[in-house]
Design an enzyme around this catalytic site. Structure first.
Site, PDB file in Angstrom:
ATOM      1  N   LYS A  71      -3.130 -54.263 -26.930  1.00 39.51           N
ATOM      2  CA  LYS A  71      -2.254 -55.240 -26.539  1.00 39.51           C
ATOM      3  C   LYS A  71      -0.709 -54.717 -26.797  1.00 39.51           C
ATOM      4  O   LYS A  71      -0.030 -55.347 -25.744  1.00 39.51           O
ATOM      5  CB  LYS A  71      -2.623 -56.439 -27.465  1.00 39.51           C
ATOM      6  CG  LYS A  71      -1.762 -57.816 -27.082  1.00 39.51           C
ATOM      7  CD  LYS A  71      -2.507 -59.188 -27.787  1.00 39.51           C
ATOM      8  CE  LYS A  71      -3.257 -58.925 -29.126  1.00 39.51           C
ATOM      9  NZ  LYS A  71      -2.269 -58.874 -30.229  1.00 39.51           N
ATOM     10  N   THR A  73       0.664 -52.037 -26.996  1.00 43.25           N
ATOM     11  CA  THR A  73       0.784 -51.012 -26.207  1.00 43.25           C
ATOM     12  C   THR A  73       1.337 -51.610 -24.673  1.00 43.25           C
ATOM     13  O   THR A  73       2.335 -51.098 -24.050  1.00 43.25           O
ATOM     14  CB  THR A  73      -0.256 -49.956 -25.962  1.00 43.25           C
ATOM     15  OG1 THR A  73      -0.610 -49.436 -27.282  1.00 43.25           O
ATOM     16  CG2 THR A  73       0.346 -48.752 -24.975  1.00 43.25           C
ATOM     17  N   ARG A  94       6.016 -59.026 -33.447  1.00 42.93           N
ATOM     18  CA  ARG A  94       5.655 -59.006 -34.971  1.00 42.93           C
ATOM     19  C   ARG A  94       6.088 -57.921 -35.694  1.00 42.93           C
ATOM     20  O   ARG A  94       5.927 -56.911 -35.119  1.00 42.93           O
ATOM     21  CB  ARG A  94       4.337 -59.649 -35.127  1.00 42.93           C
ATOM     22  CG  ARG A  94       4.097 -61.033 -34.552  1.00 42.93           C
ATOM     23  CD  ARG A  94       2.572 -61.378 -34.844  1.00 42.93           C
ATOM     24  NE  ARG A  94       1.890 -60.443 -34.245  1.00 42.93           N
ATOM     25  CZ  ARG A  94       0.509 -60.254 -34.627  1.00 42.93           C
ATOM     26  NH1 ARG A  94      -0.088 -60.749 -35.589  1.00 42.93           N
ATOM     27  NH2 ARG A  94      -0.236 -59.136 -33.800  1.00 42.93           N
ATOM     28  N   LYS A 105      -6.795 -50.496 -39.458  1.00 36.32           N
ATOM     29  CA  LYS A 105      -6.375 -51.033 -38.077  1.00 36.32           C
ATOM     30  C   LYS A 105      -5.205 -50.162 -37.779  1.00 36.32           C
ATOM     31  O   LYS A 105      -5.088 -49.671 -36.590  1.00 36.32           O
ATOM     32  CB  LYS A 105      -5.946 -52.297 -38.196  1.00 36.32           C
ATOM     33  CG  LYS A 105      -5.567 -53.005 -36.712  1.00 36.32           C
ATOM     34  CD  LYS A 105      -5.149 -54.354 -36.786  1.00 36.32           C
ATOM     35  CE  LYS A 105      -4.519 -54.868 -35.247  1.00 36.32           C
ATOM     36  NZ  LYS A 105      -3.304 -54.233 -35.071  1.00 36.32           N
ATOM     37  N   ALA A 273      -3.195 -63.505 -37.172  1.00 35.14           N
ATOM     38  CA  ALA A 273      -3.602 -64.551 -36.213  1.00 35.14           C
ATOM     39  C   ALA A 273      -5.065 -64.888 -36.487  1.00 35.14           C
ATOM     40  O   ALA A 273      -5.541 -66.018 -36.400  1.00 35.14           O
ATOM     41  CB  ALA A 273      -3.841 -64.121 -34.672  1.00 35.14           C
ATOM     42  N   PHE A 301      -4.433 -60.749 -32.061  1.00 35.29           N
ATOM     43  CA  PHE A 301      -5.828 -60.515 -31.738  1.00 35.29           C
ATOM     44  C   PHE A 301      -6.119 -61.145 -30.522  1.00 35.29           C
ATOM     45  O   PHE A 301      -5.454 -60.962 -29.724  1.00 35.29           O
ATOM     46  CB  PHE A 301      -6.574 -61.189 -33.039  1.00 35.29           C
ATOM     47  CG  PHE A 301      -6.714 -60.421 -34.522  1.00 35.29           C
ATOM     48  CD1 PHE A 301      -6.933 -59.269 -34.150  1.00 35.29           C
ATOM     49  CD2 PHE A 301      -6.179 -61.169 -35.374  1.00 35.29           C
ATOM     50  CE1 PHE A 301      -6.935 -58.375 -35.490  1.00 35.29           C
ATOM     51  CE2 PHE A 301      -6.084 -60.348 -36.791  1.00 35.29           C
ATOM     52  CZ  PHE A 301      -6.463 -58.937 -36.726  1.00 35.29           C
ATOM     53  N   PHE A 381      -8.052 -46.201 -19.535  1.00 29.37           N
ATOM     54  CA  PHE A 381      -8.438 -45.031 -20.132  1.00 29.37           C
ATOM     55  C   PHE A 381      -9.039 -43.950 -19.263  1.00 29.37           C
ATOM     56  O   PHE A 381      -9.387 -44.156 -18.284  1.00 29.37           O
ATOM     57  CB  PHE A 381      -9.669 -45.470 -21.074  1.00 29.37           C
ATOM     58  CG  PHE A 381      -9.220 -46.147 -22.374  1.00 29.37           C
ATOM     59  CD1 PHE A 381      -9.562 -45.301 -23.759  1.00 29.37           C
ATOM     60  CD2 PHE A 381      -8.804 -47.572 -22.549  1.00 29.37           C
ATOM     61  CE1 PHE A 381      -9.090 -45.920 -24.829  1.00 29.37           C
ATOM     62  CE2 PHE A 381      -8.641 -47.921 -23.814  1.00 29.37           C
ATOM     63  CZ  PHE A 381      -8.503 -47.427 -24.942  1.00 29.37           C
ATOM     64  N   TRP A 409       0.222 -46.464 -21.708  1.00 28.50           N
ATOM     65  CA  TRP A 409      -0.001 -45.436 -22.949  1.00 28.50           C
ATOM     66  C   TRP A 409       0.117 -43.961 -22.255  1.00 28.50           C
ATOM     67  O   TRP A 409       0.923 -43.188 -23.165  1.00 28.50           O
ATOM     68  CB  TRP A 409      -1.412 -45.598 -23.320  1.00 28.50           C
ATOM     69  CG  TRP A 409      -1.836 -44.621 -24.648  1.00 28.50           C
ATOM     70  CD1 TRP A 409      -1.625 -44.946 -25.711  1.00 28.50           C
ATOM     71  CD2 TRP A 409      -2.472 -43.138 -24.479  1.00 28.50           C
ATOM     72  NE1 TRP A 409      -2.161 -43.807 -26.613  1.00 28.50           N
ATOM     73  CE2 TRP A 409      -2.762 -42.936 -25.901  1.00 28.50           C
ATOM     74  CE3 TRP A 409      -2.721 -42.464 -23.420  1.00 28.50           C
ATOM     75  CZ2 TRP A 409      -3.079 -41.867 -26.082  1.00 28.50           C
ATOM     76  CZ3 TRP A 409      -3.146 -41.260 -23.857  1.00 28.50           C
ATOM     77  CH2 TRP A 409      -3.363 -40.668 -25.335  1.00 28.50           C
TER      78      TRP A 409
END
Length: 556
Positions: A71, A73, A94, A105, A273, A301, A381, A409
């Site tokens: 998210k 990224t 954030r 994480k 979150a 999240f 991906f 990415w």
């Protein structure tokens, strides 16, 4: 492919004064933290108020899985893509917490060629905002216990103290502790607790306060305990507000950094979150809207957590009007929701994709309930096949939802141009009709029911007797008109992390409720979610080190 930290280290960052200059921010309005970080001055923030707002774009995601969603990224890559298209855009993010950086994480700077930099500074101490929040929180705790020790003139019931200490680290042994042991001068013995800094009400207050005056007003309302008559005792009662404000004065100022492609990024505040309200500071978002034509922000999240709280709490309190929502998904994550084991996600599996896409379907439906146009961003991906991509594209079309393939990415802003163009098309052709999910005048239990049934897909709510008594007491004390902030597992739409996809036939289990009066919401604890996480068996901290040249390695 190089690691995220290797890509970040090789980046040619521009001096932050040059990044600010692209937004017409005078150098004298920057409070510099080295060459590549700065805070925006109070005088500059005040001068912004009369400018028109740009467009507000929220980036959210399906429920997180071990397969990865990306998210942040996508948020960063979308901002970079707007820059490639010649648009004046700012990213509003954030700040990362140290807990996940050293836990499981990892950081929150994006990934690949869609990152904000300096990545290692951001993920560690940054400009000290979290330390200031931790200090303010624990100052209030110290003043509370000192008041009890010095005669307890307010009649605080030591069995009914609700204010918790905090630290910005995953430390499970601090969840439940006993303080005041030792000599008589060491304080009154009582049970106490810690939360992680991102779950502290001080964090929520900083992220929702408009300015220093509003900060003080909110701090003064914090309920720290109840007296023997059951009446709330506040931070104002403890004469703590001035000193807490002094600790938070600089932390209130938003931080300016940049992406790998020099797109400006305002990074400020960082509540989780799953256990808090999950959005960057209202102050940073409002400033960004005055500084650029397009503001891309994210909420933590999945959309059932961060986006819901952004739309029901932050936008309502801040009078924000979101113009579009980008919903991030990956084929790998959708197949995981369809029952595929993590080690088998690289193989094409249309049957599992068809089953797991129910999770995406529910999030699309949820966001459409708020009246805001939705664009699904399929984060690419290398294992994705054309058949799988076409399946998701067709699914979105059948659900009245725009679609774009994002390759940020791998390619940075260039890989986000398809997504940026689709967002621009939506902004030009669909007008947002944003509205919160529930009115504030409803009873707290009814708000919980609406959220549980409409967003999570539950068949109803199962209140513990403790929660029922707490909710009634909060309404009797005048807190019934506040929005609710649900603490819930991020891994499922339900309160059970094992229920993937689109669960049905379950009830939401509410075990506890308390008021964050300064933040302006009632916290609802569900399932077994913890406000102080623990470290895994193999924490990320094992891999973090500093080489002989002073470079941090192993951070991701």
């Amino acid at each position: 492919m190089k690691s995220d930290i290797e890509i970040a280290r090789e980046a040619q960052m521009s001096p932050i004064t040059e990044v600010a200059s692209a937004l017409d921010i005078p150098e004298e309005d920057l409070e510099l933290y080295g060459r590549y970080k700065a805070k925006l001055s109070e005088s500059y923030l005040r001068r912004l108020k009369d400018r028109l707002n740009g467009k507000l774009i929220l980036v959210t995601a399906i429920n997180p899985t071990p397969a990865g969603e990306g998210k942040t990224t996508v948020t960063v890559g979308l901002g970079e893509a707007f820059g490639k298209l010649g648009k004046k855009a700012v990213i509003a993010l954030r700040e990362p917490s140290l807990g996940p950086c050293f836990g499981i994480k990892g950081g929150a700077a994006g990934g690949g060629f869609a990152q904000v930099v300096p990545m290692d500074d951001l993920n560690l101490h940054f400009t000290g905002d979290f330390h200031a929040i931790t200090s303010a929180n624990n100052l209030l705790a110290a003043l509370l216990d000192n008041h009890i020790q010095q005669g307890n003139a307010l009649g605080i019931d030591t069995r009914n103290v609700i204010w918790k200490r905090c630290e910005d680290m995953n430390d499970r042994v601090l969840r439940n502790i006993v303080v005041g042991l030792g000599e008589k001068t060491d304080g009154v013995v009582r049970e106490d607790h810690f939360v992680i800094t991102v779950a502290s009400e001080i964090m929520a207050i900083l992220c929702l306060a408009e300015d220093l005056d509003d900060l003080k007003a909110r701090l003064s309302k914090i309920v720290v305990a109840y007296d023997y008559d059951g009446k709330p005792v506040t931070a104002k009662d403890l004469q703590a507000v001035g000193a807490m404000t002094a600790l938070l004065k600089d932390a209130m100022k938003p931080n300016l950094i940049q992406t790998l492609e020099h797109t400006p990024a305002i990074v400020h505040g960082g509540p989780f979150a799953n256990i808090a309200h999950g959005c960057n500071s209202l102050r940073a978002t409002k400033a960004a809207l005055k500084m650029a034509d397009y503001v891309i922000t994210e909420a933590g999240f999945g959309a059932d957590l961060g986006a819901e709280k952004f739309l029901d709490i932050k936008c309502r309190m801040g009078n924000l009007q979101p113009d579009a929502v980008v919903l991030v998904a990956t084929i790998r994550a959708l197949k995981y929701n369809g029952g595929v084991a993590k080690q088998e996600l690289n193989s094409e599996n249309l049957e599992a994709l068809q089953k797991g896409i129910a999770n995406l379907e529910k999030h699309i439906e949820n966001l459409q309930k708020y009246g805001v146009p939705v664009v699904v961003a399929l984060n690419a991906f290398v294992s994705d096949t054309e058949a799988e991509i076409d399946f998701v594209r067709s699914f979105c079309s059948a659900h009245d939802c725009a679609f774009a393939h994002a390759k940020v990415w791998e390619k940075g802003g260039e890989g986000g141009i398809e997504l940026a163009n689709e967002v621009l098309r939506i902004l030009d052709t669909k007008k947002s009709a944003y509205k919160p999910l529930y009115p504030l005048g409803l009873p707290l239990v009814e708000k919980i029911r609406i959220l549980s049934e409409e967003i999570y897909g539950a068949d109803g709510v199962d209140l513990s007797s403790k929660a029922a008594k707490q909710l009634k007491k909060l309404e009797d004390l005048g807190y019934g008109d506040l929005p609710i902030c649900v603490a819930k597992t991020q891994y499922s739409l339900s309160d059970d992390p094992a229920l993937l996809g689109r669960p049905s036939g379950f009830k939401m289990h509410v075990r506890e409720a308390y008021v964050s009066a300064g933040a302006g919401f009632v916290v609802i604890l569900t399932g077994s979610v913890m406000t102080m996480p623990g470290l895994p068996k193999q924490p990320a901290a094992f891999n973090i080190d500093v080489d002989h040249d002073g470079h941090i390695v192993g951070l991701f």
